[in-house]
Structure formats: structure tokens, C-alpha cells
Design an enzyme around this catalytic site. Structure first.
Site, PDB file in Angstrom:
ATOM      1  N   GLY A 182      10.961  16.648  11.932  1.00  0.00           N
ATOM      2  CA  GLY A 182      11.397  17.070  13.262  1.00  0.00           C
ATOM      3  C   GLY A 182      10.519  18.165  13.815  1.00  0.00           C
ATOM      4  O   GLY A 182      10.990  19.094  14.478  1.00  0.00           O
ATOM      5  N   ASP A 228       9.050   7.581  11.344  1.00  0.00           N
ATOM      6  CA  ASP A 228      10.503   7.669  11.463  1.00  0.00           C
ATOM      7  C   ASP A 228      11.098   8.169  10.154  1.00  0.00           C
ATOM      8  O   ASP A 228      11.024   7.494   9.122  1.00  0.00           O
ATOM      9  CB  ASP A 228      11.074   6.299  11.815  1.00  0.00           C
ATOM     10  CG  ASP A 228      12.533   6.359  12.239  1.00  0.00           C
ATOM     11  OD1 ASP A 228      13.242   7.300  11.827  1.00  0.00           O
ATOM     12  OD2 ASP A 228      12.967   5.448  12.981  1.00  0.00           O
ATOM     13  N   LYS A 270      26.846  17.203   9.860  1.00  0.00           N
ATOM     14  CA  LYS A 270      26.472  18.545   9.432  1.00  0.00           C
ATOM     15  C   LYS A 270      27.330  19.005   8.242  1.00  0.00           C
ATOM     16  O   LYS A 270      26.835  19.690   7.347  1.00  0.00           O
ATOM     17  CB  LYS A 270      26.577  19.517  10.604  1.00  0.00           C
ATOM     18  CG  LYS A 270      25.579  19.212  11.722  1.00  0.00           C
ATOM     19  CD  LYS A 270      24.149  19.258  11.183  1.00  0.00           C
ATOM     20  CE  LYS A 270      23.120  18.778  12.149  1.00  0.00           C
ATOM     21  NZ  LYS A 270      21.733  18.906  11.641  1.00  0.00           N
ATOM     22  N   SER A 279      23.786  23.299  10.632  1.00  0.00           N
ATOM     23  CA  SER A 279      24.417  23.875  11.818  1.00  0.00           C
ATOM     24  C   SER A 279      25.710  24.565  11.416  1.00  0.00           C
ATOM     25  O   SER A 279      26.342  24.183  10.417  1.00  0.00           O
ATOM     26  CB  SER A 279      24.726  22.771  12.839  1.00  0.00           C
ATOM     27  OG  SER A 279      25.548  23.235  13.888  1.00  0.00           O
ATOM     28  N   TYR A 338      28.831  14.234  15.140  1.00  0.00           N
ATOM     29  CA  TYR A 338      27.762  15.205  14.888  1.00  0.00           C
ATOM     30  C   TYR A 338      28.194  16.221  13.830  1.00  0.00           C
ATOM     31  O   TYR A 338      27.471  16.460  12.853  1.00  0.00           O
ATOM     32  CB  TYR A 338      27.384  15.924  16.184  1.00  0.00           C
ATOM     33  CG  TYR A 338      26.428  17.067  15.958  1.00  0.00           C
ATOM     34  CD1 TYR A 338      25.093  16.833  15.675  1.00  0.00           C
ATOM     35  CD2 TYR A 338      26.871  18.391  16.005  1.00  0.00           C
ATOM     36  CE1 TYR A 338      24.213  17.880  15.439  1.00  0.00           C
ATOM     37  CE2 TYR A 338      26.002  19.442  15.783  1.00  0.00           C
ATOM     38  CZ  TYR A 338      24.678  19.187  15.498  1.00  0.00           C
ATOM     39  OH  TYR A 338      23.812  20.226  15.256  1.00  0.00           O
TER      40      TYR A 338
END
Length: 246
Positions: free
Chosen positions: A18, A66, A163, A146, A159
Site C-alpha cells: 500500500g 495486487d 481490523k 486501526s 471494515y
């Protein structure tokens, strides 16, 4: 008193997923400033190429692809070994997010979120651990997760679930790998002003982004973790902006 490292990361080799923007790109810049060499992984070839030009080809190499593909993660590690002979750290940073109720987001997006945020982290870690064991002198795994991995919120159930999964993975890996000298750290920022979820619950230029962390704040945390003495490990680091409500 200025920050002083207790361990140099000069000439260490770090693979970052990323890495084309946001936290990943900021981390690459911060670590190169500290003397590290970086292998940059992401899907956007143009962004990676520009970042290599900025950092210098002597300091950085791009491996577009990817991260959801296990073989791609092997290629990321192989690029580090081919270029600099080893891998010292992997930073699993790739992630996507979108806000919406459990029935609001389409199946394709939800699947991509689970595969990118969780499964890809597993593939990245597995590729790195194989290399660390082959080298026999430890290493660092940093998972950028996160605060949502500790407290879910409305309109982010899937999401947050990814996490929570990363947090569970990191905690278990710490117990599994630390005897081999492989440190595992979870860096868990709150809202960060990046491209994250723009157009999928966040709007570019929104005033709320002014109260969020900056990518460099998270990048600094990664540097501090890596510059700790090898006798120290940080398992979880949560970051909040002083302005953002918790």
C-alpha cells in the site's frame, strides 16, 4: 528534547505494501530519511514510479501488483533479496475502506475489503516469515491496522471486522514468533487525512479531515518502533489526533 533512536535502521531493507499514497508513501519517505532501503508495493504503477524517482533508485524499488495474490507477496520479498540481499522488515499497510450500513455496500466491495485488509495481510506476513527464517536473524513485522480493530462503529461493520481480525492476527503472531527474534507490532491510527474512503463515505476537502492525523504521524510511529533496541518490542500502538473525538 529531540527524538533519539536507540537502534539504527541505516541500510536495513523494508518492504511496504500500500505504498503508492497516504500512510504507505509517507512511511517510505520517513524510513529512507533514516537510511533504510525500501521495496514499494501497490497496484498503481505510475504512483510507485514517481515515488521511486523522488526517493532515488539507490534507495527504492517498485514492485507493482495486487497484494491479494500470495505469489505477489513472494515477489515483493524476492525483489528485496535480489536488490539488497536481505529483508529486515515488512510493513503490511495495504487497506481499503467504505462507510455504509450492512446492507448498503455491494458484495464485490465487501469481498475486496476482506481480501485486501485481512487475507492480504496474512499473505504478506507468510512471505516475510519464510524469508526471516531463512536468514535466521529475526526481523520486524508491522501491521498497520486501526483503532476500529478495538471498537467497532456504526456504518463500518465489515471494515471494523477486518481490523479486529488484523488485531487478533498480530497478537497471536507476537506469541508465535517472538522467540525467533521476530517482533510483531500493530500500529492502529484513528482517522487519518488520506485518500482512504474518499467517495465512499468521506469527501475530499471535508473540514473534518483537518482534525485527523496526518500520514507522517503514523509513519513516525513506524520509525520509532523499528529504531527501538532489539531487546524491546511494542505490540500495540494506538494513535489519535488531539483534535478528533474518541
Amino acid at each position: 528534547m529531540p527524538y533519539t533512536a536507540t537502534r539504527s535502521i541505516d541500510d536495513t531493507v523494508v518492504a511496504i505494501t500500500g505504498a503508492s499514497a497516504g500512510i504507505g508513501a509517507a512511511t517510505a519517505r520517513t524510513l529512507v530519511d533514516a537510511g533504510a532501503r525500501v521495496v514499494l508495493g501497490a497496484r498503481r504503477t505510475d504512483r510507485l514510479t514517481a515515488l521511486v524517482e523522488e526517493l532515488g533508485e539507490q534507495n527504492a524499488v517498485a514492485v507493482p501488483g495486487d497484494v491479494r495474490d500470495p505469489e505477489y507477496n513472494d515477489a515483493l520479498v524476492a525483489a528485496a533479496v535480489d536488490r539488497w540481499g536481505r529483508l529486515d522488515t515488512v510493513i503490511a499497510n495495504a487497506g481499503i475502506g467504505a462507510y455504509g450500513g450492512i446492507l448498503d455496500l455491494d458484495d464485490t466491495l465487501l469481498r475486496e475489503m476482506v481480501e485486501t485488509n485481512y487475507l492480504a495481510t496474512v499473505w504478506t506476513v507468510r512471505s516475510a516469515v519464510r524469508r526471516f527464517r531463512a536468514q535466521g536473524d529475526g526481523g520486524d513485522i508491522v501491521i498497520v491496522s486501526s483503532v476500529a480493530g478495538f471498537r467497532g462503529g456504526a456504518d463500518e461493520a465489515v471494515y471494523a471486522g477486518t481490523k479486529f481480525a488484523q488485531v487478533g492476527l498480530g497478537g497471536s503472531l507476537d506469541r508465535e514468533l517472538r522467540a525467533e527474534g521476530i517482533r510483531v507490532t500493530l500500529i492502529c491510527p484513528a482517522g487519518t487525512s488520506t485518500e482512504f474512503a474518499i467517495g465512499a463515505g468521506r469527501e475530499e476537502g471535508s473540514p473534518e479531515l483537518d482534525a485527523y492525523l496526518r500520514p507522517g504521524d503514523v509513519a513516525h510511529a513506524a520509525r520509532v518502533v523499528l529504531e527501538q533496541s532489539r531487546s524491546v518490542r511494542t505490540t500495540v500502538w494506538q494513535l489519535w489526533s488531539a483534535q478528533q473525538q474518541s
